[in-house]
Design an enzyme around this catalytic site. Structure first.
Site, short mmCIF file in Angstrom:
data_model
loop_
_atom_site.label_atom_id
_atom_site.label_comp_id
_atom_site.label_asym_id
_atom_site.label_seq_id
_atom_site.Cartn_x
_atom_site.Cartn_y
_atom_site.Cartn_z
N GLU A 1 121.33 46.46 67.54
CA GLU A 1 120.46 45.39 68.05
C GLU A 1 121.23 44.10 68.31
O GLU A 1 120.83 43.29 69.13
CB GLU A 1 119.31 45.11 67.06
N LYS B 1 107.25 47.69 73.90
CA LYS B 1 105.98 47.20 73.34
C LYS B 1 105.00 46.89 74.45
O LYS B 1 103.83 47.27 74.37
CB LYS B 1 106.22 45.95 72.50
N HIS C 1 129.75 70.48 60.12
CA HIS C 1 129.34 71.82 60.51
C HIS C 1 128.28 71.77 61.62
O HIS C 1 127.63 72.77 61.90
CB HIS C 1 128.81 72.57 59.28
O1 PA5 Z 1 115.91 42.77 63.45
C1 PA5 Z 1 114.78 42.50 63.82
O2 PA5 Z 1 114.42 41.32 64.01
C2 PA5 Z 1 113.75 43.58 64.04
O3 PA5 Z 1 114.26 44.84 63.75
C3 PA5 Z 1 112.53 43.35 63.18
O4 PA5 Z 1 112.92 43.37 61.83
C4 PA5 Z 1 111.47 44.44 63.41
O5 PA5 Z 1 111.14 44.50 64.76
C5 PA5 Z 1 110.22 44.15 62.60
O6 PA5 Z 1 109.71 42.90 62.93
P1 PA5 Z 1 108.65 42.17 62.01
O7 PA5 Z 1 109.31 41.88 60.71
O8 PA5 Z 1 108.27 40.93 62.76
O9 PA5 Z 1 107.49 43.11 61.84
#
Ligand code: PA5
Length: 441
Positions: A297, A432, A318
């Site tokens: 990310e 989303k 394996h």
């Molecule tokens: O790294 C990030 O910001 C995301 O992976 C969030 O943690 C994830 O989308 C969950 O978001 P939230 O804590 O707002 O539910």
């Protein structure tokens, strides 16, 4: 201390490439330290280590104490950065097989009280996908147990987590007289639906996720610390392990965390665009899943970054071992190894040696793991896969804290080398909005 072994990567790099990159590395490192790079308002994950809040650690410990006393199960609801860190640390630092007794509830146990008050609760995770089958089976399995819930969402609006919370709350209302006393929320200080729910229901406790800490960097906030403490892990040692790594890395522009970022960058420029993080200890697999989110990310935007994947050896030797050895040559590999064997299990000798294994008798399983690691690193390098090894001291709270900060700092520097903002994730919104359209939101 965390260190990087590059012996199986050097020959893949041009002579002097690392030295030539030094000014860029230093610039990226300085930008992290001085908050002058892209997204620098999201560097709060460093601030909380530079100025530790011991009162918060104590408060979390006190809540965890109550959970250890009263809960059979702590059900954590969250997705992405809101669960991967806690799951990673708990998997790494608790036994493979739960010590919790499997006996049924005693008829004398008052409703809603722990059946095993002296043991840490089992920490379970949900809210990280949309499987109704999983939720149904989970809730049926929780029937009759003393369950507490920690719902974790910075935005408070993430659909997977919010829907699971709705289902779990309805179940809690059926199960317990005072369900709100069993619910802890971890969220933004004022925004989001979780705060509204808290206002309406007066949950047992609320923890705040600082504005300037993104989900994947939040394992050292209450997001990770509460479930980790509830699982019986020493969060003080864990947290201060990260503090010491932060101090060490911040003071050393030639630290191995920066060399790791540099090496990956150089390999990416040579078209090695997939990185497999490989572990030999299965307990570390979830650290790999946390790492995968952190790097995926943070780097994967503007059509750049290495694609991060996780392998668990020798099991996966394996399955994907063949590909690693002889498939497309765009792979690099990072081995994650504890210096200390987590268990010293000796291999017995047999008189008849019918299975022909007496040649390893007297060695430990750790010796075999070491041979497997050495052999794999060499074979993969011979086959055209540059690989490095990250060594950390042991499967214990302090070294795991050090390791997590090592990766956090490395990915921030790496993002700046790639000229991206390592602290946002704009691409996650696309699925989303497509999903919401289909749900007529
Ligand atoms: O790294 C990030 O910001 C995301 O992976 C969030 O943690 C994830 O989308 C969950 O978001 P939230 O804590 O707002 O539910």
């Amino acid at each position: 201390m965390v260190s990087l072994d590059t012996q199986h990567a050097q020959s893949f790099l041009d002579d002097g490439a690392l030295a030539d990159l030094k000014p860029q590395i230093e610039e990226a490192h300085e930008a992290v330290l001085n908050k002058t790079g892209k997204g620098s308002h999201m560097l709060g994950w460093r601030d909380l280590l530079l100025d530790p809040d011991d009162a918060l650690l104590q408060d979390i410990e006190a809540t965890a104490h109550r959970l250890r006393r009263d809960a059979d199960v702590l059900l954590c609801l969250g997705i992405g950065g809101s669960y991967l860190g806690a799951r990673a640390v708990i998997s790494a630092l608790t036994p493979y097989l739960s010590a919790r007794q499997p006996d049924p509830p005693s008829p004398d146990t008052p409703e809603g009280q722990s059946m095993h008050p002296s043991q840490p609760p089992e920490v379970r995770f949900a809210g990280h996908h949309t499987s109704g089958a999983y939720l149904r089976e989970l809730l049926s399995d929780l029937d009759g147990k003393s369950v507490f819930v920690n719902v974790i969402s910075k935005s408070g609006t993430t659909l997977e987590t919010a829907l699971s919370f709705r289902v779990v709350r309805a179940w809690m209302h059926d199960q317990f007289d005072a369900p709100s006393d069993r619910i802890i929320i971890t969220t933004d200080k004022e925004q989001g639906a979780l705060n509204a729910l808290h206002e309406a229901n007066d949950f047992y406790k609320k923890y705040v996720i600082p504005d300037d800490v993104g989900g994947r960097f939040s394992v050292l906030t209450p997001v990770g610390l509460l479930p980790i403490a509830a699982a019986g892990i020493d969060i003080h040692s864990f947290f201060y392990g990260a503090v010491s790594a932060c101090e060490e890395i911040s003071a050393d522009a030639e630290h191995d965390a920066l060399r790791y970022a540099a090496l990956r960058y150089l390999l990416l420029n040579d078209d090695y665009d997939v990185e497999a993080l490989a572990v030999f200890e299965p307990k570390l697999r979830n650290i790999g899943r946390w790492w995968q989110q952190l790097f995926g990310e943070s780097e994967g935007k503007e059509h750049t970054g290495l694609f991060p994947t996780v392998a668990q050896y020798t099991t996966d030797l394996h399955s994907i071992g063949q590909y690693m050895q002889q498939g497309q040559r765009n792979l690099m590999e990072t081995f994650l190894m504890p210096k200390k064997d987590p268990a010293s299990l000796s291999i017995p000798e047999t008189e008849d040696d019918v299975d022909g294994l007496n040649y390893v008798a007297g060695k430990t399983m750790g010796d075999v793991t070491r041979a497997a690691y050495d052999g794999t690193a060499q074979a993969h390098a011979n086959g055209g896969v540059p690989n490095v090894t990250i060594w950390f001291d042991a499967l214990a709270p302090q070294p795991i804290g050090e390791l997590l900060y090592f990766f956090e700092h490395a990915v921030a520097v790496s993002g700046y080398l790639l000229d991206v903002n390592p602290f946002n994730q704009p691409g996650v919104e696309d699925y989303k909005s497509e999903m919401y359209d289909r749900l007529d939101r």
